[in-house]
Design a protein around this motif. Structure first.
Motif, PDB file in Angstrom:
ATOM      1  N   GLU A  84       1.043  -1.475  -0.061  1.00  0.00           N
ATOM      2  CA  GLU A  84       0.066   0.084   0.189  1.00  0.00           C
ATOM      3  C   GLU A  84       0.671   1.132  -0.026  1.00  0.00           C
ATOM      4  O   GLU A  84       1.867   1.712   0.643  1.00  0.00           O
ATOM      5  N   GLY A  85       0.570   2.670  -0.967  1.00  0.00           N
ATOM      6  CA  GLY A  85       1.430   3.218  -1.176  1.00  0.00           C
ATOM      7  C   GLY A  85       2.082   4.005  -2.289  1.00  0.00           C
ATOM      8  O   GLY A  85       2.595   4.731  -2.305  1.00  0.00           O
ATOM      9  N   THR A  86       2.173   2.460  -2.211  1.00  0.00           N
ATOM     10  CA  THR A  86       3.454   2.106  -3.549  1.00  0.00           C
ATOM     11  C   THR A  86       2.617   2.557  -5.199  1.00  0.00           C
ATOM     12  O   THR A  86       1.142   2.005  -4.913  1.00  0.00           O
ATOM     13  N   MET A  87       3.049   3.449  -6.575  1.00  0.00           N
ATOM     14  CA  MET A  87       1.955   3.381  -7.644  1.00  0.00           C
ATOM     15  C   MET A  87       2.372   2.725  -8.540  1.00  0.00           C
ATOM     16  O   MET A  87       3.798   2.768  -8.808  1.00  0.00           O
ATOM     17  N   LEU A  88       1.368   2.287  -9.536  1.00  0.00           N
ATOM     18  CA  LEU A  88       2.244   1.806 -11.029  1.00  0.00           C
ATOM     19  C   LEU A  88       2.497   2.416 -12.032  1.00  0.00           C
ATOM     20  O   LEU A  88       1.988   3.450 -12.288  1.00  0.00           O
ATOM     21  N   ASP A  89       3.467   2.672 -12.356  1.00  0.00           N
ATOM     22  CA  ASP A  89       4.297   3.416 -13.162  1.00  0.00           C
ATOM     23  C   ASP A  89       4.499   2.227 -14.770  1.00  0.00           C
ATOM     24  O   ASP A  89       5.302   1.622 -14.465  1.00  0.00           O
ATOM     25  N   CYS A  90       4.433   2.966 -16.037  1.00  0.00           N
ATOM     26  CA  CYS A  90       4.694   1.554 -17.004  1.00  0.00           C
ATOM     27  C   CYS A  90       4.819   2.364 -18.525  1.00  0.00           C
ATOM     28  O   CYS A  90       4.645   3.506 -18.536  1.00  0.00           O
ATOM     29  N   HIS A  91       5.310   1.804 -19.126  1.00  0.00           N
ATOM     30  CA  HIS A  91       5.716   2.644 -20.369  1.00  0.00           C
ATOM     31  C   HIS A  91       5.810   1.713 -21.414  1.00  0.00           C
ATOM     32  O   HIS A  91       6.710   0.092 -21.350  1.00  0.00           O
ATOM     33  N   ILE A  92       6.005   1.478 -22.963  1.00  0.00           N
ATOM     34  CA  ILE A  92       6.206   0.613 -24.205  1.00  0.00           C
ATOM     35  C   ILE A  92       7.788   0.672 -24.924  1.00  0.00           C
ATOM     36  O   ILE A  92       7.833   1.964 -24.040  1.00  0.00           O
ATOM     37  N   SER A  93       8.303  -0.457 -24.071  1.00  0.00           N
ATOM     38  CA  SER A  93       9.685  -0.124 -24.701  1.00  0.00           C
ATOM     39  C   SER A  93       9.741  -1.086 -26.596  1.00  0.00           C
ATOM     40  O   SER A  93      10.381  -0.415 -26.690  1.00  0.00           O
ATOM     41  N   LEU A 147       6.275  -4.481 -22.626  1.00  0.00           N
ATOM     42  CA  LEU A 147       5.578  -3.646 -21.699  1.00  0.00           C
ATOM     43  C   LEU A 147       6.074  -3.869 -20.306  1.00  0.00           C
ATOM     44  O   LEU A 147       6.775  -4.421 -19.630  1.00  0.00           O
ATOM     45  N   GLU A 148       7.330  -2.301 -19.273  1.00  0.00           N
ATOM     46  CA  GLU A 148       7.163  -1.804 -18.499  1.00  0.00           C
ATOM     47  C   GLU A 148       6.440  -2.119 -17.564  1.00  0.00           C
ATOM     48  O   GLU A 148       6.122  -0.241 -17.545  1.00  0.00           O
ATOM     49  N   VAL A 149       7.026  -2.636 -16.336  1.00  0.00           N
ATOM     50  CA  VAL A 149       5.894  -2.106 -15.275  1.00  0.00           C
ATOM     51  C   VAL A 149       7.029  -2.223 -13.966  1.00  0.00           C
ATOM     52  O   VAL A 149       7.373  -2.973 -14.080  1.00  0.00           O
ATOM     53  N   GLN A 150       6.512  -1.154 -13.593  1.00  0.00           N
ATOM     54  CA  GLN A 150       7.100  -0.982 -12.189  1.00  0.00           C
ATOM     55  C   GLN A 150       6.473  -0.663 -10.929  1.00  0.00           C
ATOM     56  O   GLN A 150       5.219   0.555 -11.567  1.00  0.00           O
ATOM     57  N   MET A 151       6.563  -0.091 -10.046  1.00  0.00           N
ATOM     58  CA  MET A 151       5.377  -0.459  -8.244  1.00  0.00           C
ATOM     59  C   MET A 151       6.432   0.965  -8.245  1.00  0.00           C
ATOM     60  O   MET A 151       7.888   0.330  -7.643  1.00  0.00           O
ATOM     61  N   GLU A 152       6.180   1.713  -7.957  1.00  0.00           N
ATOM     62  CA  GLU A 152       7.359   3.104  -7.620  1.00  0.00           C
ATOM     63  C   GLU A 152       6.231   3.995  -5.992  1.00  0.00           C
ATOM     64  O   GLU A 152       5.426   3.806  -5.707  1.00  0.00           O
TER      65      GLU A 152
END
Length: 241
Positions: free
Chosen positions: A162-171, A196-201
């Motif tokens: 909880e508190g993390t946010m999804l960040d994603c982009h197409i490589s 698709l590159e997906v990060q939790m930040e």
């Protein structure tokens, strides 16, 4: 201790930065989009494909489509049909988390080491547009489709407290289109593959050992003006003391 040594001494500092909690890359094959009959006529509107009352396939076959006089290309665009680069223009498509009614569901997974850990199930929605162009042998655009929407929903198992946010982009992005025209059959198929590159930040504050830095000496561009160079002197004989 000199002033220089005092300035270069390391000390503990607190900084705010974006921490990556988890990061994965996935190849996504978007479900095939197929259009035929009336849908095909709508995809290629008259103002972008002047057919003079003919259907799309009638226009192409009467102009040598079967003789391979035309080629088809497909590329990523914004919702206005303007071509974009997927790696650079990530704001031109949607990649957002699908909020689940009960939040991110915990999932127990076994790591390759044999350890069992609890991760979270994160769902991501990716939406964008592509345009299909039909080009003749001279490279001239004969017909162009309106922006064709595509969408895919993907589920990831990530470290996503909880508190993390999804960040994603197409490589990486690849779009292929094929048009089939026969006497009894007409269809446009659009196939899309993307990475698709997906990060939790999340923003965090961390303590690090560091020292303050200062600007380096500026490197000046070499001058074009010559500098005067004098020959070596003969002090032993001139000037006379």
């Amino acid at each position: 201790m000199s002033q220089t040594q005092h300035k270069e001494r390391k000390e503990k500092v607190c900084i705010k930065t974006r921490k990556v909690f988890d990061w994965v890359t996935r190849q996504v094959d978007v479900p095939l989009r197929s259009f035929s009959n009336d849908d095909l006529e709508d995809i290629f509107p008259d103002h972008k494909c002047p057919r003079n009352g003919k259907t799309v396939c009638e226009f192409f076959t009467s102009n040598g489509f079967d003789a391979e006089e035309f080629s088809i290309r497909c590329f990523l665009t914004d919702d206005d049909g303007k071509r974009i680069e997927p790696v650079v223009d990530n704001d031109a498509f949607i990649c957002q988390e699908i909020i689940q009614p009960n939040g991110r569901q915990p999932v127990n997974v076994t790591l390759p080491s044999g350890e069992t850990v609890t991760l979270q199930k994160v769902k991501a929605l990716v939406k964008g547009h592509v345009v299909v162009q039909v080009v003749n042998a001279n490279g001239h655009i004969v017909c162009e489709s309106k922006p064709i929407p595509f969408a895919t929903a993907q589920t990831f198992i990530l470290c996503a407290p909880e508190g993390t946010m999804l960040d994603c982009h197409i490589s990486f992005f690849e779009c292929d289109a094929s048009l089939v025209c026969t006497d009894n059959f007409s269809q446009l198929d659009v196939s899309i593959t993307l990475c698709l590159e997906v990060q939790m930040e999340a923003d965090v504050k961390i303590e690090v050992e560091a020292r303050f830095c200062k600007p380096r000496e500026e490197i000046l561009e070499a001058t074009l003006c010559p500098t005067d160079k004098f020959p070596p002197q003969c002090p032993e004989v001139f000037p006379v003391h």
